[in-house]
Design an enzyme around this catalytic site. Structure first.
Site, short mmCIF file in Angstrom:
data_model
loop_
_atom_site.label_atom_id
_atom_site.label_comp_id
_atom_site.label_asym_id
_atom_site.label_seq_id
_atom_site.Cartn_x
_atom_site.Cartn_y
_atom_site.Cartn_z
N GLY A 1 0.83 -1.47 0.09
CA GLY A 1 -0.03 0.13 -0.25
C GLY A 1 0.74 1.36 0.15
N GLN A 2 0.16 2.59 0.05
CA GLN A 2 0.79 3.63 -0.07
C GLN A 2 0.33 4.50 0.95
OE1 GLN A 2 3.43 4.85 -2.33
NE2 GLN A 2 3.64 6.53 -1.23
N GLY A 3 1.28 4.95 1.90
CA GLY A 3 0.93 5.80 3.03
C GLY A 3 1.04 7.29 2.66
N GLY A 4 0.64 8.13 3.62
CA GLY A 4 1.09 9.39 3.42
C GLY A 4 2.49 9.94 3.45
N PHE A 5 3.50 9.18 4.06
CA PHE A 5 4.75 9.39 4.13
C PHE A 5 5.58 8.27 3.26
CE2 PHE A 5 3.24 11.57 7.60
CZ PHE A 5 3.87 12.75 7.47
N GLY A 6 5.04 7.44 2.52
CA GLY A 6 5.86 6.59 1.76
C GLY A 6 5.23 5.13 1.48
N VAL B 1 4.56 0.92 1.51
CA VAL B 1 4.76 -0.40 2.42
C VAL B 1 5.01 -1.57 1.65
CG1 VAL B 1 3.98 -1.51 4.51
CG2 VAL B 1 3.61 0.87 4.25
N LYS C 1 8.06 -0.33 5.97
CA LYS C 1 7.74 1.12 5.59
C LYS C 1 8.92 1.92 5.05
CE LYS C 1 4.82 4.80 7.44
NZ LYS C 1 4.20 5.34 8.49
N ASP D 1 -4.61 10.20 14.86
CA ASP D 1 -4.99 9.73 13.80
C ASP D 1 -5.52 8.45 13.56
OD1 ASP D 1 -5.17 10.27 10.95
OD2 ASP D 1 -3.21 9.44 10.44
#
Length: 666
Positions: free
Chosen positions: A356-361, A363, A377, A474
């Site tokens: 997946g793609q998080g807000g900071f990069g 995974v 991550k 969050d």
């Protein structure tokens, strides 16, 4: 004389390898009644079906892991074609033997149980199982018995020895660590001549009670069919039991075979001394290589002026230093992963392994050299917030230990790369199931309730039970990961804040978080506290009950938000209509009503009126608690088309003017 063998770890592995090399005559016996299969008539699949594709992917994953791990569980695909699989090698065999056994097992499973959606195959030293239904951690019946046709001369006395030995093993194996329930035993006894009984017991990933139950049932099978036989084994989908009059459990014990000549004491002494010499030589070589590598890293770091990563102890624990502004942060006694190890585990951050793609990069899924499956991550190097999040996560998570928080296994910081290595959650995040119409059916009411309670326990730990009070800031569905048993684990601590002493709230000029989960006092004034997290928990609780997102709920034309809709139904006495239709009334009405009640208490507009997470846990776990009536929730503003019938009046909408442009979404 009774001796309990628990061979484990590096020393055992080295000894087995050395014995295989030095004593090639010692090999595991191959019995004629293997393989054994169990192919229940629970369903079948077409050769070119989606189920077959998922099975092929699972086969590849298992055969890859067999090189590193003797026990592995995984799943592939989505409901209704999801395939669950497990292999379990006997603990005494080598990794190479395990890998060979798994390869042979897959061939036999496909040949002997063709197109079956449920199948088990037992080989000489391993077991494979596939199913269209999840079976991880569950006790399964369906034993197979095998026995030596040669009988003992005194079955009465021999039966007592067998029963005593196997009963002892059942207790010992159940006490072993979960996932490796394993114990062996050899017992000397007199039966005309001196004899030795060798026995082994092993369970899959069961609880101690279930492991004991499985082995006790296997012992009953032995009593019924073959206690007078010179050898027998019971093959269960969940456990394994075997006894013989020769040492079948590895090279050392194999000297007990009838056709193996006895060695003199002098010969054994020479062989043992040779093994010890080889071990000492190997240890010396490894130590020399270790110090050479450390010295080279130190020299390279000194030349490049980069932060130093050096050895801190003989256990391979590395301290980590990095500079942020004028602040030097030190993180000690935490596992450090070499960049080459991470690249090998993730196949150079292959897109096929991207989770997946998080807000900071992004995974990535990774498989370490020891067989552990991890999630890596990779923080974006261009992100100004990357260093801050990296610092927060490492400093926070390394101090947190709770079953409902994701576990940080280690980290890596080389050149521009900043990486965090977490335990792998095979079912990914809650939103993957909750907001997908097809996968949501896997979230039964009992699972949803377990997820709600687990999240509440994790948040209570952060607020009150950890060494420092932590505000998560969050909490949302995508930050709740699910393990293989669908237990929730809170993750992603990049936005969390530590509160010192008696501090209860704080202000910030920069809003961070996710639209739809932010408390009104935080969105409007930048004020956050533990009650801000309580608000987010209330939103998430209502989403879990309904299967609906709070953000964008206005598109359903029922209300401007999920909170407004829940408040409307609550006031009209129709709160049961909040139940996800996919549950088909398969939930306890009292439990659902209590969860709705707790959710509405958590999202009240005034933070003072909201309960603490401690109170939330009490309300969720106890039936006799009297709950006060909730006050009006804080509604998020959004588009809303007025309904002429059964709709919500415009007066019910909050004047909270939060918009997505106010936030830094993740």
């Amino acid at each position: 004389m009774i001796t309990l063998f628990r061979p484990r770890g590096v020393s055992r592995t080295i000894l087995l390898l050395l014995f295989h090399c030095l004593l090639p005559g010692f090999r595991d016996p191959v019995l004629a009644d293997i393989p054994e299969t169990l192919c229940p008539d629970n369903g079948s699949h077409a050769t070119n079906s989606a189920y077959q594709d998922n099975l092929n992917e699972l086969t590849s994953s298992m055969q890859t892991n067999a090189s590193f791990s003797k026990f592995f569980e995984d799943s592939s695909g989505n409901y209704p074609n999801k395939v669950y699989g497990r292999y379990m090698c006997l603990d005494y065999v080598s990794h190479s033997t395990c890998r060979t056994c798994i390869a042979k097992g897959w061939e036999d499973l496909l040949k002997l149980c063709p197109n079956k959606t449920e199948a088990v195959v037992w080989e000489e030293s391993c077991q494979l199982r596939i199913s269209g239904q999840e079976f991880f951690g569950r006790l399964t019946e369906g034993n197979k018995n095998q026995f030596n046709p040669e009988n003992i001369s005194d079955p009465g006395k021999f039966g007592l020895v067998v029963n005593e030995t196997l009963s002892f093993l059942a207790r010992e194996a159940a006490l072993d660590s979960p996932g490796t329930h394993y114990a062996t035993k050899e017992k000397n006894f007199e039966l005309g001549t001196n004899m030795t009984l060798y026995a082994l017991a092993q369970c899959a990933d069961l609880t101690a009670d279930d492991c004991r139950k499985c082995l006790q049932e296997a012992i009953r099978n032995v009593r019924d069919c073959c206690y007078f036989s010179k050898g027998a084994r019971v093959l269960s989908p969940s456990c394994y039991l075997r006894y013989e009059l020769y040492g079948f459990m590895g090279p050392v014990e194999m000297s007990g075979k009838a056709d193996q000549k006895k060695k003199s004491g002098k010969q054994w002494l020479i062989e043992v001394l040779a093994i010890l010499s080889l071990c000492l030589a190997a240890i010396s070589l490894c130590s020399w290589l270790f110090f050479v590598i450390v010295k080279r890293k130190k020299d390279l770091a000194d030349r490049q002026g980069r932060p130093l990563l050096t050895s801190d102890s003989a256990h391979g624990i590395l301290p980590f230093r990095f500079t942020r502004g004028n602040t030097l942060t030190e993180i000690q006694d935490h596992p450090y992963f070499d960049m080459r190890c991470i690249l090998a585990a993730t196949d150079n951050f292959s897109e096929t392994l991207k989770l997946g793609q998080g807000g900071f990069g992004p995974v990535y899924k990774g498989i370490l050299s020891d067989g552990r499956v991890v999630a890596v991550k990779r923080l974006e190097s261009w992100s100004e917030k990357g260093s801050e999040e990296f610092r927060n996560e490492v400093l926070l998570i390394m101090k947190l230990q709770h079953k409902n928080l994701v576990r940080l296994l280690g980290f890596c910081a080389e050149r521009e790369e900043k990486l965090l290595v977490y335990e792998y959650m095979p079912n990914r995040s809650l939103d993957v199931f909750l907001f997908d119409a097809q996968r949501r059916i896997e979230l039964s009411w009992s699972r949803r309730l377990n997820i709600i309670i687990g999240i509440a326990r994790g948040m209570l730990y952060l607020h009150e039970d950890s060494r420092q009070r932590i505000i998560f800031r969050d909490l949302k569905a995508s930050n709740v990961l699910l393990d293989r048993f669908m237990n929730p684990k809170i993750s992603d601590f990049g936005l969390a804040r530590i509160f010192a002493g008696t501090e209860n709230e704080a202000n910030t000029a920069t809003l961070v978080g996710t639209y739809g989960y932010m408390a009104p006092e935080y969105a409007m004034e930048g004020l956050y506290s533990i009650k801000s997290d309580v608000y987010s928990f209330g939103v998430l609780l209502l989403e879990i009950i309904t299967g609906e997102r709070n953000a964008g709920f206005w598109q359903s034309r029922r209300a401007p938000s999920l909170l407004a809709y829940a408040w409307q139904l609550w006031n009209e006495g129709r709160a049961m209509e909040l139940m996800d239709p996919l549950l088909h009334n398969k939930c306890c009405p009292e439990e659902l009503m209590k969860c709705v009640h707790v959710g509405l208490l958590c999202v009240q507009e005034d933070a003072f009126d909201r309960p603490t997470m401690s109170a939330v846990n009490v309300m969720l776990k106890r039936d006799a608690v009297i709950l006060r009536q909730p006050l009006k929730p804080a509604f998020s503003a959004g588009r809303f088309t007025h309904q002429s019938k059964g709709g919500v009046d415009d007066d019910d909408c909050s004047v909270n003017g939060l918009t997505v442009s106010t936030v830094a979404p993740r």
